[in-house]
Design a protein around this motif. Sequence first.
Motif, PDB file in Angstrom:
ATOM      1  N   ALA A 129       0.799  -1.235   0.000  1.00 11.30           N
ATOM      2  CA  ALA A 129       0.000   0.000   0.000  1.00 11.30           C
ATOM      3  C   ALA A 129       0.833   1.287   0.000  1.00 11.30           C
ATOM      4  O   ALA A 129       0.556   2.196  -0.786  1.00 11.30           O
ATOM      5  CB  ALA A 129      -1.004  -0.012   1.152  1.00 11.30           C
ATOM      6  N   PRO A 130       1.874   1.410   0.836  1.00  8.94           N
ATOM      7  CA  PRO A 130       2.626   2.678   0.859  1.00  8.94           C
ATOM      8  C   PRO A 130       3.399   2.977  -0.431  1.00  8.94           C
ATOM      9  O   PRO A 130       3.832   4.102  -0.648  1.00  8.94           O
ATOM     10  CB  PRO A 130       3.606   2.508   2.021  1.00  8.94           C
ATOM     11  N   TYR A 131       3.574   1.963  -1.295  1.00 10.73           N
ATOM     12  CA  TYR A 131       4.414   2.117  -2.482  1.00 10.73           C
ATOM     13  C   TYR A 131       3.619   2.251  -3.778  1.00 10.73           C
ATOM     14  O   TYR A 131       4.160   2.637  -4.811  1.00 10.73           O
ATOM     15  CB  TYR A 131       5.375   0.926  -2.592  1.00 10.73           C
ATOM     16  N   ARG A 132       2.348   1.940  -3.752  1.00 18.03           N
ATOM     17  CA  ARG A 132       1.536   1.911  -4.980  1.00 18.03           C
ATOM     18  C   ARG A 132       1.428   3.264  -5.673  1.00 18.03           C
ATOM     19  O   ARG A 132       1.195   3.325  -6.875  1.00 18.03           O
ATOM     20  CB  ARG A 132       0.156   1.350  -4.686  1.00 18.03           C
ATOM     21  N   GLY A 133       1.608   4.342  -4.964  1.00 14.88           N
ATOM     22  CA  GLY A 133       1.529   5.666  -5.581  1.00 14.88           C
ATOM     23  C   GLY A 133       2.799   6.085  -6.300  1.00 14.88           C
ATOM     24  O   GLY A 133       2.828   7.129  -6.950  1.00 14.88           O
ATOM     25  N   THR A 134       3.846   5.275  -6.208  1.00 21.48           N
ATOM     26  CA  THR A 134       5.102   5.598  -6.884  1.00 21.48           C
ATOM     27  C   THR A 134       5.070   4.993  -8.278  1.00 21.48           C
ATOM     28  O   THR A 134       4.820   3.805  -8.442  1.00 21.48           O
ATOM     29  CB  THR A 134       6.302   5.072  -6.077  1.00 21.48           C
ATOM     30  N   HIS A 135       5.311   5.816  -9.295  1.00 16.59           N
ATOM     31  CA  HIS A 135       5.114   5.425 -10.684  1.00 16.59           C
ATOM     32  C   HIS A 135       6.277   4.673 -11.311  1.00 16.59           C
ATOM     33  O   HIS A 135       6.072   3.877 -12.227  1.00 16.59           O
ATOM     34  CB  HIS A 135       4.805   6.668 -11.527  1.00 16.59           C
ATOM     35  N   ALA A 136       7.494   4.923 -10.861  1.00 15.31           N
ATOM     36  CA  ALA A 136       8.675   4.291 -11.461  1.00 15.31           C
ATOM     37  C   ALA A 136       9.833   4.370 -10.475  1.00 15.31           C
ATOM     38  O   ALA A 136       9.806   5.158  -9.532  1.00 15.31           O
ATOM     39  CB  ALA A 136       9.061   4.975 -12.770  1.00 15.31           C
ATOM     40  N   THR A 137      10.840   3.559 -10.724  1.00 13.79           N
ATOM     41  CA  THR A 137      12.102   3.636  -9.995  1.00 13.79           C
ATOM     42  C   THR A 137      13.187   3.969 -11.010  1.00 13.79           C
ATOM     43  O   THR A 137      13.305   3.294 -12.034  1.00 13.79           O
ATOM     44  CB  THR A 137      12.420   2.307  -9.288  1.00 13.79           C
ATOM     45  N   THR A 138      13.951   5.016 -10.724  1.00  8.03           N
ATOM     46  CA  THR A 138      14.981   5.484 -11.639  1.00  8.03           C
ATOM     47  C   THR A 138      16.340   5.421 -10.952  1.00  8.03           C
ATOM     48  O   THR A 138      16.503   5.932  -9.847  1.00  8.03           O
ATOM     49  CB  THR A 138      14.672   6.928 -12.089  1.00  8.03           C
ATOM     50  N   VAL A 139      17.289   4.791 -11.625  1.00  4.11           N
ATOM     51  CA  VAL A 139      18.660   4.710 -11.118  1.00  4.11           C
ATOM     52  C   VAL A 139      19.404   5.937 -11.636  1.00  4.11           C
ATOM     53  O   VAL A 139      19.346   6.253 -12.829  1.00  4.11           O
ATOM     54  CB  VAL A 139      19.354   3.419 -11.591  1.00  4.11           C
ATOM     55  N   VAL A 140      20.076   6.623 -10.710  1.00  4.53           N
ATOM     56  CA  VAL A 140      20.733   7.888 -11.051  1.00  4.53           C
ATOM     57  C   VAL A 140      22.195   7.884 -10.622  1.00  4.53           C
ATOM     58  O   VAL A 140      22.613   7.104  -9.768  1.00  4.53           O
ATOM     59  CB  VAL A 140      20.004   9.086 -10.396  1.00  4.53           C
ATOM     60  N   GLU A 141      22.940   8.778 -11.238  1.00  7.90           N
ATOM     61  CA  GLU A 141      24.346   8.974 -10.873  1.00  7.90           C
ATOM     62  C   GLU A 141      24.484   9.463  -9.441  1.00  7.90           C
ATOM     63  O   GLU A 141      25.377   9.038  -8.723  1.00  7.90           O
ATOM     64  CB  GLU A 141      24.992  10.013 -11.797  1.00  7.90           C
ATOM     65  N   SER A 142      23.590  10.403  -9.046  1.00  9.85           N
ATOM     66  CA  SER A 142      23.766  11.074  -7.769  1.00  9.85           C
ATOM     67  C   SER A 142      22.424  11.511  -7.180  1.00  9.85           C
ATOM     68  O   SER A 142      21.686  12.264  -7.821  1.00  9.85           O
ATOM     69  CB  SER A 142      24.661  12.303  -7.961  1.00  9.85           C
ATOM     70  N   ILE A 143      22.138  11.054  -5.985  1.00 10.97           N
ATOM     71  CA  ILE A 143      20.953  11.515  -5.257  1.00 10.97           C
ATOM     72  C   ILE A 143      21.062  13.022  -4.998  1.00 10.97           C
ATOM     73  O   ILE A 143      20.073  13.748  -5.079  1.00 10.97           O
ATOM     74  CB  ILE A 143      20.785  10.737  -3.924  1.00 10.97           C
ATOM     75  N   ASP A 144      22.247  13.509  -4.718  1.00  6.80           N
ATOM     76  CA  ASP A 144      22.434  14.935  -4.470  1.00  6.80           C
ATOM     77  C   ASP A 144      22.032  15.766  -5.692  1.00  6.80           C
ATOM     78  O   ASP A 144      21.438  16.836  -5.556  1.00  6.80           O
ATOM     79  CB  ASP A 144      23.878  15.234  -4.068  1.00  6.80           C
ATOM     80  N   HIS A 145      22.324  15.278  -6.877  1.00  7.13           N
ATOM     81  CA  HIS A 145      21.932  15.962  -8.113  1.00  7.13           C
ATOM     82  C   HIS A 145      20.399  16.017  -8.212  1.00  7.13           C
ATOM     83  O   HIS A 145      19.824  17.046  -8.578  1.00  7.13           O
ATOM     84  CB  HIS A 145      22.525  15.234  -9.318  1.00  7.13           C
ATOM     85  N   ILE A 146      19.731  14.927  -7.863  1.00  6.51           N
ATOM     86  CA  ILE A 146      18.271  14.880  -7.896  1.00  6.51           C
ATOM     87  C   ILE A 146      17.690  15.850  -6.865  1.00  6.51           C
ATOM     88  O   ILE A 146      16.687  16.525  -7.133  1.00  6.51           O
ATOM     89  CB  ILE A 146      17.756  13.448  -7.672  1.00  6.51           C
ATOM     90  N   LEU A 147      18.304  15.939  -5.703  1.00  4.84           N
ATOM     91  CA  LEU A 147      17.849  16.908  -4.700  1.00  4.84           C
ATOM     92  C   LEU A 147      17.899  18.332  -5.242  1.00  4.84           C
ATOM     93  O   LEU A 147      16.971  19.118  -5.047  1.00  4.84           O
ATOM     94  CB  LEU A 147      18.676  16.785  -3.418  1.00  4.84           C
ATOM     95  N   ARG A 148      18.974  18.659  -5.946  1.00  2.00           N
ATOM     96  CA  ARG A 148      19.107  20.005  -6.517  1.00  2.00           C
ATOM     97  C   ARG A 148      18.049  20.259  -7.600  1.00  2.00           C
ATOM     98  O   ARG A 148      17.434  21.320  -7.647  1.00  2.00           O
ATOM     99  CB  ARG A 148      20.517  20.221  -7.075  1.00  2.00           C
ATOM    100  N   ILE A 149      17.816  19.267  -8.467  1.00  2.00           N
ATOM    101  CA  ILE A 149      16.798  19.404  -9.517  1.00  2.00           C
ATOM    102  C   ILE A 149      15.417  19.556  -8.889  1.00  2.00           C
ATOM    103  O   ILE A 149      14.612  20.391  -9.312  1.00  2.00           O
ATOM    104  CB  ILE A 149      16.848  18.195 -10.478  1.00  2.00           C
ATOM    105  N   THR A 150      15.147  18.761  -7.872  1.00  4.95           N
ATOM    106  CA  THR A 150      13.849  18.822  -7.190  1.00  4.95           C
ATOM    107  C   THR A 150      13.620  20.197  -6.595  1.00  4.95           C
ATOM    108  O   THR A 150      12.546  20.792  -6.748  1.00  4.95           O
ATOM    109  CB  THR A 150      13.785  17.734  -6.094  1.00  4.95           C
ATOM    110  N   GLU A 151      14.627  20.727  -5.935  1.00  8.02           N
ATOM    111  CA  GLU A 151      14.512  22.060  -5.334  1.00  8.02           C
ATOM    112  C   GLU A 151      14.312  23.128  -6.405  1.00  8.02           C
ATOM    113  O   GLU A 151      13.450  24.000  -6.281  1.00  8.02           O
ATOM    114  CB  GLU A 151      15.770  22.361  -4.511  1.00  8.02           C
TER     115      GLU A 151
END
Length: 125
Positions: free
Chosen positions: A60-82
């Motif tokens: 149940a807690p995971y069904r709302g997540t549409h995909a899993t993406t492997v990335v070079e850097s979580i920190d880079h994703i944090l910056r893009i998200t912000e």
Amino acid sequence: MTVPVLATFARVYVDDLEAALPTFVELTGEQPRLRFTYRGLDLATVGDYLLLAGSEEDLAPYRGTHATTVVESIDHILRITERHGGEILEGPDEVPTGRNLTVRHPGGATIEYVQFHPAARATLA
């Protein structure tokens, strides 16, 4: 500029991993590359699918997540998200395959991002 995405897996929620795997092995022509357990779930990657198996309650807690993406850097994703006004729903956290983060992007897409540790990343080749 380096593109931060290495791979994206379509999430498939199933009640029995062992019953589901043969179909996805035949569909993709590949054997599972990763298999692990996490928070009561059994998971496996087969081709471009991430199969998540468990009870309805565990899934149940995971069904709302549409995909899993492997990335070079979580920190880079944090910056893009912000920069784009996304919302951090969970993480960053340590997970069996490395480090993850779940983001709800503007427009409503919810994506789990994972920065694989070296052993998990080797399964992408």
